[in-house]
Motif scaffolding. Structure first.
Motif, short mmCIF file in Angstrom:
data_model
loop_
_atom_site.label_atom_id
_atom_site.label_comp_id
_atom_site.label_asym_id
_atom_site.label_seq_id
_atom_site.Cartn_x
_atom_site.Cartn_y
_atom_site.Cartn_z
N ARG A 1 0.84 -1.20 0.00
CA ARG A 1 0.00 0.00 0.00
C ARG A 1 0.87 1.25 0.00
NH1 ARG A 1 -5.23 -0.20 0.35
NH2 ARG A 1 -6.25 -2.16 0.83
N MET A 2 0.40 2.22 -0.76
CA MET A 2 1.08 3.51 -0.85
C MET A 2 0.05 4.61 -0.60
SD MET A 2 3.36 2.85 -4.27
CE MET A 2 1.89 2.59 -5.27
N ALA A 3 0.55 5.84 -0.47
CA ALA A 3 -0.37 6.96 -0.22
C ALA A 3 0.16 8.23 -0.86
CB ALA A 3 -0.56 7.17 1.28
N LEU A 4 -0.77 8.97 -1.44
CA LEU A 4 -0.53 10.35 -1.84
C LEU A 4 -1.20 11.24 -0.80
CD1 LEU A 4 -1.05 10.40 -5.71
CD2 LEU A 4 1.00 11.11 -4.49
N ILE A 5 -0.47 12.19 -0.24
CA ILE A 5 -0.98 13.02 0.85
C ILE A 5 -1.12 14.45 0.37
CG2 ILE A 5 -0.53 13.83 3.20
CD1 ILE A 5 1.16 11.31 3.62
N TYR A 6 -2.34 15.00 0.51
CA TYR A 6 -2.65 16.36 0.10
C TYR A 6 -3.16 17.13 1.32
CZ TYR A 6 -2.50 14.58 -4.70
OH TYR A 6 -2.10 14.02 -5.88
N PHE B 1 -11.87 18.83 0.35
CA PHE B 1 -11.20 17.53 0.44
C PHE B 1 -10.97 17.26 1.93
CE2 PHE B 1 -7.02 15.12 0.21
CZ PHE B 1 -7.62 13.91 -0.11
N HIS B 2 -12.00 16.75 2.60
CA HIS B 2 -11.97 16.59 4.05
C HIS B 2 -11.91 15.15 4.51
CE1 HIS B 2 -16.20 15.51 3.57
NE2 HIS B 2 -16.34 16.60 2.82
N SER B 3 -11.95 14.19 3.58
CA SER B 3 -11.88 12.77 3.94
C SER B 3 -11.20 12.01 2.82
CB SER B 3 -13.28 12.21 4.21
OG SER B 3 -14.10 12.32 3.06
N PRO B 4 -10.65 10.81 3.10
CA PRO B 4 -9.93 10.06 2.07
C PRO B 4 -10.82 9.68 0.89
CG PRO B 4 -9.45 9.20 4.26
CD PRO B 4 -10.58 10.16 4.42
N LEU B 5 -10.20 9.61 -0.28
CA LEU B 5 -10.90 9.08 -1.45
C LEU B 5 -10.91 7.56 -1.39
CD1 LEU B 5 -9.34 11.31 -4.27
CD2 LEU B 5 -11.48 11.68 -3.06
N ASP B 6 -11.78 6.97 -2.16
CA ASP B 6 -11.75 5.51 -2.29
C ASP B 6 -10.40 5.09 -2.86
OD1 ASP B 6 -14.32 5.35 -1.34
OD2 ASP B 6 -15.23 5.35 -3.33
N PRO C 1 -6.07 13.09 3.09
CA PRO C 1 -5.90 14.50 3.47
C PRO C 1 -5.11 14.63 4.78
CG PRO C 1 -8.10 13.76 4.06
CD PRO C 1 -7.40 12.56 3.47
N PHE C 2 -4.27 15.65 4.83
CA PHE C 2 -3.53 15.95 6.05
C PHE C 2 -4.09 17.24 6.64
CE2 PHE C 2 -0.21 17.59 8.76
CZ PHE C 2 0.28 16.45 9.37
N ASP C 3 -4.54 17.15 7.88
CA ASP C 3 -5.12 18.29 8.59
C ASP C 3 -3.98 19.13 9.19
OD1 ASP C 3 -6.40 20.08 10.25
OD2 ASP C 3 -7.90 18.65 10.95
#
Length: 428
Positions: free
Chosen positions: A373-378, A384-389, A403-405
């Motif tokens: 698993r990988m992640a792109l963090i915005y 954009f307040h919750s993760p995408l599918d 998303p990073f708060d």
């Protein structure tokens, strides 16, 4: 004509009169010309600071910070962390928090009030922090060191230099060539602080800062300013006797352009601080994640062990994901992107870049062997307040977009990645 101009990333600047907003502002023709010349110098180094449209209009890129022009204009560029809303005070507070992460300073060193209520550009905040640290250090006492001095005196002091004394011409027998040691504050750390103080005293527009800088300048009058900045920084002592100098070093580096990703070069010496926003965001996310990882997990920022291919039995096109996490044989790749996404724009792929997905696919093949698993963090925004599918490259390799708060310093959806972590602290 405004002397202090505050805008956000990607804002328009022009020379004609306009209604000032965070996305559009007027500057003088001399400031406009200086920015164009500055941009040309950056372009020769392969970096784009802004794009010029005609002779009266330019658009800033994704750099944040402060630029002081020779005509006295102070251009403040703050992060664009909201598409439409967002105040200047909030953007300034965010920029200062990101800067602390870049300097690797503990957040507790700066109170909430100093982050949120100091209504001035970044450069004044930096100069104020430097003056506070210097004032504290001077009150506690500067470090001195013994230095060997060779001089001619009318009396004996220290060791007589026989070779020089024997060459003394007639009529000067009453003068003695001696060699002795003097306890002086002339050491690399103090010279750098004096140079930074001189820069602050000439650049600050805050009356309180100027007054304190003048007072400190009188108290440091016997210390010469550094003439070899890079060499003096290399000679900065690290022993325990200089422990009280550690808090001021990052501020000296910042003011003397030693801690900047990009230096503003030229004959004009003002306090100019420019930072690529994506680098600030990357460093801040990595710092927050490092404090949240469970014991035993390895984290590298960035990773540099793999390349895209080999040429003549040598690796070529190095792959450098922002964050690499490993727990035994299990590994994860995380990459940060400073871009505003919109969950409602499914047709436009939420604002995601196909090139970024190609990049993450290459990371997955080389670092994870095509499994994991990988992640792109915005940055988190109202849009954009919750993760995408999840995005699936195949049944074995998956990519999360999270998303990073920035306000609460939390990576939302981190549990999807599956590595052990402590709950991220909430910002107070």
């Amino acid at each position: 004509m405004p002397r202090n101009v505050s805008v956000r990333e990607h804002a328009w600047l022009c020379t004609e009169s306009v209604t000032a907003t965070l996305d559009c502002a007027q500057v003088s023709e001399s400031a406009f010309d200086y920015l164009c010349l500055l941009s040309e110098g950056f372009s020769r180094g392969g970096v784009r600071l802004l794009q010029v449209e005609g002779q009266r209009r330019l658009k800033l890129d994704n750099f944040v910070g402060v630029i002081q022009t020779p005509c006295g204009t102070v251009l403040e560029i703050v992060p664009k962390h909201q598409a439409e809303d967002g105040s200047l005070a909030e953007a300034r507070a965010l920029l200062r928090k990101l800067l602390l992460a870049l300097l690797d300073l503990p957040t507790r060193d700066v109170s909430v009030a100093s982050l949120q209520l100091f209504d001035a550009p970044l450069s004044e905040w930096v100069m104020g922090r430097f003056l506070q640290e210097l004032d504290t250090l001077v009150r506690r006492g500067l470090r001195f060191e013994y230095q060997r001095v060779n001089e001619e005196l009318p009396f004996l002091r220290g060791q007589l230099n026989l070779n020089q004394q024997l060459r003394q011409p007639p009529g000067r027998d009453h003068r003695f060539h001696v060699r002795h040691e003097v306890y002086l504050p002339d050491r690399p750390e103090n010279r750098l602080m004096k140079l930074a103080l001189d820069r602050v005293r000439q650049s600050t527009q805050d009356a309180n800062h100027w007054r304190l800088a003048q007072e400190l300048s009188f108290r440091l009058a016997e210390i010469p300013s550094s003439r070899q900045v890079w060499a003096d920084f290399r000679a900065w002592g690290q022993d325990r006797l200089l422990a009280r100098y550690r808090p001021i070093k990052p501020w000296c580096e910042l003011i003397l352009n030693q801690h900047m990703p990009l230096a503003v070069a030229g004959d004009y010496q003002g306090i100019s601080l420019l930072f690529p926003m994506e680098k600030l965001f990357e460093r801040f996310v990595a710092r927050c994640l490092r404090t949240s990882l469970a014991p035993g997990l390895e984290m590298r920022t960035p990773a540099r062990s793999e390349s895209l291919c080999e040429h003549q039995q040598k690796p070529i096109f190095r792959l450098e994901p922002d964050i690499y996490i490993a727990d035994g044989t299990q590994r994860w790749i995380l990459d940060t992107k400073w871009k505003l996404l919109d969950r409602s724009k499914r047709v436009d792929k939420y604002g995601l870049s196909q090139a970024d997905f190609y990049q993450l696919f290459a990371y997955g093949q080389k670092y994870l062997g095509g499994v994991g698993r990988m992640a792109l963090i915005y940055p988190r925004t109202e849009a954009f307040h919750s993760p995408l599918d999840a995005f699936d490259f195949d049944e074995r390799l998956h990519l999360e977009v999270l998303p990073f708060d920035l306000d609460n310093e939390r990576l939302l959806g981190v549990e999807r990645l599956g590595f052990a972590h402590r709950p991220l602290r909430m910002a107070t």
